[in-house]
Design an enzyme around this catalytic site. Sequence first.
Site, PDB file in Angstrom:
ATOM      1  N   ALA A 263       0.842  -1.186   0.000  1.00  0.00           N
ATOM      2  CA  ALA A 263       0.000   0.000   0.000  1.00  0.00           C
ATOM      3  C   ALA A 263       0.876   1.234   0.000  1.00  0.00           C
ATOM      4  O   ALA A 263       2.083   1.137   0.176  1.00  0.00           O
ATOM      5  CB  ALA A 263      -0.897   0.010   1.241  1.00  0.00           C
ATOM      6  N   MET A 264       0.233   2.397  -0.178  1.00  0.00           N
ATOM      7  CA  MET A 264       0.994   3.637  -0.281  1.00  0.00           C
ATOM      8  C   MET A 264       0.254   4.778   0.404  1.00  0.00           C
ATOM      9  O   MET A 264      -0.937   4.967   0.181  1.00  0.00           O
ATOM     10  CB  MET A 264       1.236   3.945  -1.764  1.00  0.00           C
ATOM     11  CG  MET A 264       1.984   5.231  -2.010  1.00  0.00           C
ATOM     12  SD  MET A 264       3.676   5.182  -1.310  1.00  0.00           S
ATOM     13  CE  MET A 264       3.894   6.921  -0.924  1.00  0.00           C
ATOM     14  N   GLU A 265       1.018   5.539   1.196  1.00  0.00           N
ATOM     15  CA  GLU A 265       0.445   6.546   2.096  1.00  0.00           C
ATOM     16  C   GLU A 265       0.212   7.922   1.485  1.00  0.00           C
ATOM     17  O   GLU A 265       0.232   8.925   2.205  1.00  0.00           O
ATOM     18  CB  GLU A 265       1.377   6.705   3.297  1.00  0.00           C
ATOM     19  CG  GLU A 265       2.737   7.384   3.009  1.00  0.00           C
ATOM     20  CD  GLU A 265       3.900   6.426   2.746  1.00  0.00           C
ATOM     21  OE1 GLU A 265       3.650   5.279   2.328  1.00  0.00           O
ATOM     22  OE2 GLU A 265       5.064   6.834   2.952  1.00  0.00           O
ATOM     23  N   ASN A 266      -0.016   8.038   0.163  1.00  0.00           N
ATOM     24  CA  ASN A 266      -0.245   9.343  -0.460  1.00  0.00           C
ATOM     25  C   ASN A 266      -1.183  10.201   0.400  1.00  0.00           C
ATOM     26  O   ASN A 266      -2.173   9.715   0.912  1.00  0.00           O
ATOM     27  CB  ASN A 266      -0.917   9.161  -1.825  1.00  0.00           C
ATOM     28  CG  ASN A 266      -0.284   8.042  -2.612  1.00  0.00           C
ATOM     29  OD1 ASN A 266       0.880   8.099  -2.936  1.00  0.00           O
ATOM     30  ND2 ASN A 266      -1.054   6.979  -2.872  1.00  0.00           N
ATOM     31  N   GLU A 299      -0.450   2.842   6.998  1.00  0.00           N
ATOM     32  CA  GLU A 299      -0.550   3.929   6.015  1.00  0.00           C
ATOM     33  C   GLU A 299      -1.184   5.158   6.646  1.00  0.00           C
ATOM     34  O   GLU A 299      -0.770   6.285   6.389  1.00  0.00           O
ATOM     35  CB  GLU A 299      -1.343   3.489   4.776  1.00  0.00           C
ATOM     36  CG  GLU A 299      -0.834   2.232   4.076  1.00  0.00           C
ATOM     37  CD  GLU A 299       0.665   2.215   3.795  1.00  0.00           C
ATOM     38  OE1 GLU A 299       1.255   3.287   3.613  1.00  0.00           O
ATOM     39  OE2 GLU A 299       1.254   1.105   3.770  1.00  0.00           O
TER      40      GLU A 299
HETATM   41  N1  B3K Z   1       5.881   3.862   1.531  1.00  0.00           N
HETATM   42  C1  B3K Z   1       5.327   2.757   0.794  1.00  0.00           C
HETATM   43  C2  B3K Z   1       6.343   1.929   0.117  1.00  0.00           C
HETATM   44  C3  B3K Z   1       6.824   2.472  -1.186  1.00  0.00           C
HETATM   45  C4  B3K Z   1       7.696   1.476  -1.894  1.00  0.00           C
HETATM   46  C5  B3K Z   1       8.309   2.045  -3.105  1.00  0.00           C
HETATM   47  N2  B3K Z   1       9.053   1.052  -3.849  1.00  0.00           N
HETATM   48  C6  B3K Z   1       4.459   1.901   1.648  1.00  0.00           C
HETATM   49  C7  B3K Z   1       4.707   1.959   3.096  1.00  0.00           C
HETATM   50  O1  B3K Z   1       5.769   1.669   3.599  1.00  0.00           O
HETATM   51  O2  B3K Z   1       3.816   2.330   3.799  1.00  0.00           O
HETATM   52 ZN    ZN Z   2       5.489   2.636   5.404  1.00  0.00          ZN
END
Ligand code: B3K
Ligand code: ZN
Length: 861
Positions: A263-266, A299
């Site tokens: 997942a990604m925390e945008n 996230e």
């Molecule tokens: N920050 C993202 C991970 C991004 C990975 C890029 N290759 C998810 C996380 O750690 O919450």
């Molecule tokens: Zn993270």
Amino acid sequence: MTRQPQQTTQFLADYRPFPFLLSETRLDFELGPHATLVRADLSLTPRDVSKVEDLVLDGGKEVALRSLRIDGTEPDPVHVSRDDETLRIAAAALPRTAFTLSTEVSIDPAANTAFEGLYMSGGMYCTQCEAEGFRHITFYPDRPDVMATFRVSIRSDMPVLLSNGNPVENRDGMAEWHDPWPKPSYLFALVAGKLVAVSDRFTTRSGREVALNVWVRPGDQDRAGFAMESLIKSMRWDEQVYGREYDLDVFNIVAVDDFNMGAMENKGLNIFNSKLVLASPETATDADYERIEAVIAHEYFHNWTGNRITCRDWFQLCLKEGLTVFRDQQFTSDMRSAPVKRIEDVRALRARQFREDQGPLAHPPRPDHYEEINNFYTATVYEKGAEVIGMLKRLVGDDGYARALDLYFDRHDGQAATIEDWLKVFEDATGRDLAQFKHWYTDAGTPRLTMAEDWDADANRLTLTFTQDTPPTPGQADKPARVIPIAVGLIGRNGDEVLPTRMLEMTEARQSFDFDGLGARPVVSALRGFSAPVMLDRPLDDATRAFLLAHDTDPFARWEAGRDLALSALTALSQGREAGADFVDAIGRLAGDDSADPAFRALCLTLPGDEDVATRLTAQGVTPDPDAIHAAREGLARRVAEAHGDLLAAIHDRMRVDGPYSPDAAAARRRSLRIAALGLLNRIDGGDRARVLFGSAGNMTERMAALICLIRRGRAASALSALEDEFGDNRLVMDKWFSVQVMAAPPAEAVATARSLSERQDFDWKNPNRFRALLGGLAGNHAGFHAADGSGYDFTADWLMRMDRANPQIAARMSTAFETWPRYDATRRARALAALQRIAAMEGISRNLREMVSRMIAAGA
Ligand code: B3K
Ligand code: ZN
């Protein structure tokens, strides 16, 4: 350095700030599958007007520049140059004051199989920008220390158009979003698709009304409720425990099928792999539910630790990741069982991070150079990063930790910070000098700790003497002594605790600690709660281990005693020696101890994996034999079942959970013990119980456990086809279906099984989950992947090369299957090395995969 740095190597020491300030970013998207137009207006000011530098923006070669203007005017083309990775505008063409740079580019989301930047997945548009994906969308200073507010408009015929921040306008075919919180480009997100929302509301503690949405594909709404509950719990917990409130009017989560990681925390728009959102009792296991709860929390927690305070550069990645993992671990402990969570975390740490630290890919939580930052989203940065924070907390105490965190949020809100900043808040808040502690961030490798006991009967004094030593890792030969918090308790021979947990602080390479005034020689319980991520080596006989398994008051140390007992049996058995009687006895007593938490008993009844045994042997300087390890483990499991068959059968019956399925911790605990008992009984009942359970269970947890048992017994054909009939069109269930067949296959059949599954129509290998299911399943079958004829290595290498052309991140990540290759015998080593060299020689290999294989090959040089 053990390897030649490439020209593309990035060094921490080279950091310099971006020579321009960027206050606002305006983006305008006109979405089309093959041609998406992106207009960007960047409000820039030279940092030093007396010395304006060239403006260098990042931008991948697939970003086609259509127009460029500075304050509305096209610069003279002689001042503009382009290579595969950047766009350069000479200083001569730039004003000496604030100006607006406007670009128009076109990109092709449908052709983007790397799933980095803007891409299409299942008919919808979505983005992934961390770490350096934004440069595949438009030209930009794509680095985390350049933070701007964003105003984004999206034009598309898709009904749902989302970006970060708050909605400004939303009418047919067009939406506008504004994110008032300055952020780096890696937190940008855009989603456009035919989606439906499960919605709720949250009122923050200061009264802000937040609209919450979990966006899924039509038809999936009934599987999104648990994710929403998890989000609400996370928001409440972060207010209560860390005093952190949410800061926008909406919080959106979107589930997508093609996603490189979890997942990604945008900011305000988290994008999730659908496997971490969608759950129903029929399709998800208890472990899936727990993971969904944890990742939703992770996230969400990034909103403060990552977004409001971000990283100055990517070397500081563990600043946000270590801390956010630590926070999600605390959250899960509070939601579920703290001791069980701690044991699970240590198990995962050893399986992934210790493994990494022992091999050619070892690196510190804060690396000082890299080729490709995506290769550093590792267990060391994440899980060891979290362990380091746990140690800090142990050293400064709970109050000190709380004061330091308040100061961190206060001092660095809105900034891009460093590990130095982080340690400084602890120093300022607690008055402690953390210079020596910093080695945990800068030095790689798992310290080896030895403990010797000396009992002075005349003085009634116990002396514990510890030594520490950290083996060399690539590029780091000698390492100074670290600060190691060692939690110790003393237990009387009658089982009573003589001394409750005390935190010893080791700072020297060798150090002794006295315990006076003891009536009789106690038994030492050491490294309670796994107080530091080290390997503890202490001479202990099996009888004392069994004693600790029965009496230790610290649940982690108690579990550890049982695990050590099992490992000592398995390492001996795998080398052809008789062993295991103490373990079989002791585990029977523990299994029957109804006063202990069922989940804890389940963890104790689960034998260490083949990989754990190989790791232990390697640490002892013995070359592991995968087939012998596998046979030893099967044999010991069978002996436990033979010795305690009645008890295990009774547990299996008694732990049944009646009534409708609930994913809560209480029910999950019972199922976990039930399944652990089933796994052992399966060794002696020919799979009969598993067959009954598979046919009768109403939930995926028990069905999957039963299926694994049937695969092990070679009786899974009808269960597999039943599952396929029922769930053939459910990707997430079919991922499990692919994975378990390979993972649980008898090792001699693993590669053939993987090969035949890879030939199926529905082996949609470009989907990261499906690829991981199959290749990860094989890597998880220790003796199968390490088949002596090298077939596991060759099969994996072939697929990594194929995947690299489509999706380098996934290929590089999965290449870690090879990271332990130097520990095996000469035949296996030669075959693994040949496979790695074949990959390295591949024409057009990506930077991602090239860095990984060259680091692994260097270990054999
Ligand atoms: N920050 C993202 C991970 C991004 C990975 C890029 N290759 C998810 C996380 O750690 O919450
Ligand atoms: Zn993270």
